[in-house]
Design a protein around this motif. Structure first.
Motif, PDB file in Angstrom:
ATOM      1  N   MET A 276       0.851  -1.191   0.000  1.00 42.24           N
ATOM      2  CA  MET A 276       0.000   0.000   0.000  1.00 42.24           C
ATOM      3  C   MET A 276       0.891   1.247   0.000  1.00 42.24           C
ATOM      4  SD  MET A 276      -2.689   1.330   2.911  1.00 42.24           S
ATOM      5  CE  MET A 276      -3.882   0.016   2.710  1.00 42.24           C
ATOM      6  N   PRO A 277       0.857   2.044  -1.069  1.00 43.93           N
ATOM      7  CA  PRO A 277       1.659   3.278  -1.097  1.00 43.93           C
ATOM      8  C   PRO A 277       1.165   4.279  -0.046  1.00 43.93           C
ATOM      9  CG  PRO A 277       0.896   2.660  -3.295  1.00 43.93           C
ATOM     10  CD  PRO A 277       0.138   1.821  -2.323  1.00 43.93           C
ATOM     11  N   ILE A 278       2.103   4.902   0.678  1.00 46.24           N
ATOM     12  CA  ILE A 278       1.714   5.906   1.682  1.00 46.24           C
ATOM     13  C   ILE A 278       2.433   7.236   1.459  1.00 46.24           C
ATOM     14  CG2 ILE A 278       1.043   4.245   3.457  1.00 46.24           C
ATOM     15  CD1 ILE A 278       3.824   4.647   4.731  1.00 46.24           C
ATOM     16  N   GLY A 279       3.042   7.400   0.289  1.00 40.13           N
ATOM     17  CA  GLY A 279       3.712   8.653  -0.040  1.00 40.13           C
ATOM     18  C   GLY A 279       5.217   8.599   0.152  1.00 40.13           C
ATOM     19  N   GLU A 280       5.920   9.485  -0.554  1.00 37.98           N
ATOM     20  CA  GLU A 280       7.384   9.587  -0.488  1.00 37.98           C
ATOM     21  C   GLU A 280       8.066   8.258  -0.794  1.00 37.98           C
ATOM     22  OE1 GLU A 280       8.418  11.282   3.281  1.00 37.98           O
ATOM     23  OE2 GLU A 280       7.398  13.179   2.846  1.00 37.98           O
ATOM     24  N   GLY A 281       7.463   7.474  -1.675  1.00 31.29           N
ATOM     25  CA  GLY A 281       8.036   6.202  -2.080  1.00 31.29           C
ATOM     26  C   GLY A 281       7.922   5.089  -1.054  1.00 31.29           C
ATOM     27  N   LYS A 282       7.226   5.335   0.051  1.00 29.81           N
ATOM     28  CA  LYS A 282       7.086   4.332   1.104  1.00 29.81           C
ATOM     29  C   LYS A 282       5.800   3.528   0.909  1.00 29.81           C
ATOM     30  CE  LYS A 282       9.515   7.201   4.476  1.00 29.81           C
ATOM     31  NZ  LYS A 282       9.408   7.920   5.749  1.00 29.81           N
TER      32      LYS A 282
END
Length: 196
Positions: A145-151
């Motif tokens: 699950m993408p959570i932003g800033e490539g994380k």
């Protein structure tokens, strides 16, 4: 014609016929000439039938939206139910404007749960230019699950089934120009194993 519409139309037709008969004995005008009251009643019956048909068309469009377009990720068909400048209200309180922004958000729901789907609308309500449906969004958290800033958050493999309600306002072109999406985000996080 469904049973409810047929019953209402039959009652209205009987009222019109009864009114014609009662007026026939009180006027010197020919029976074939309709009084303004009868004309008005017939107009109301016709308007009711037109509105009912429009409401059923909106609900059928909404069923296709959730069961076919959304569940099948047929984003090029979203315009059958959504205006290009649609305003969408999300459960977290944010809004988006435009069909392209809405499609981008909807696509994001399938990144971590590719089997996301809606299979039923147990409650379907329509009133003029408004519809409201309830249903269930189901899926399984099987991909990062993408959570932003490539994380990303690693998948838990847990399935979810969320109660949801969608309210839509339909414009004169037969598509929604505003939509409210409602479900419990905390319940979602708990079901996929990201909240206690």
């Amino acid at each position: 014609m469904n049973k409810t519409l047929w019953t209402r139309a039959a009652v209205a037709a009987c009222l019109v016929a009864g009114f014609q008969v009662s007026m026939a004995g009180t006027t010197t005008a020919p029976v074939s000439k309709q009084s303004p009251e009868v004309v008005a009643l017939k107009r109301q019956v016709a308007e009711f039938a037109r509105t009912h048909q429009l409401e059923q068309t909106h609900l059928a469009n909404f069923d296709d939206l959730d069961f076919n377009v959304y569940s099948g990720q047929k984003w090029d068909e979203l315009g059958k139910s959504h205006a290009k400048d649609i305003l969408v209200h999300w459960p977290d309180g944010r809004t988006t404007k435009g069909i392209d922004a809405h499609i981008a958000d909807l696509k994001g729901m399938f990144v971590f749960a590719p089997d996301t789907r809606i299979k039923e609308h147990p409650v379907r309500i329509a009133s003029g230019d408004w519809t409201a449906v309830s249903g269930y969004i189901e899926g399984t958290f099987t991909q990062p699950m993408p959570i932003g800033e490539g994380k990303t958050i690693a998948p838990t493999g847990k399935a979810y089934k969320l109660s949801m309600v969608t309210i839509g306002h339909w414009n004169k072109d037969g598509v929604m120009d505003e939509e409210w999406l409602m479900w419990d985000n905390l319940a979602f996080m708990k079901q996929i194993g990201l909240a206690p």
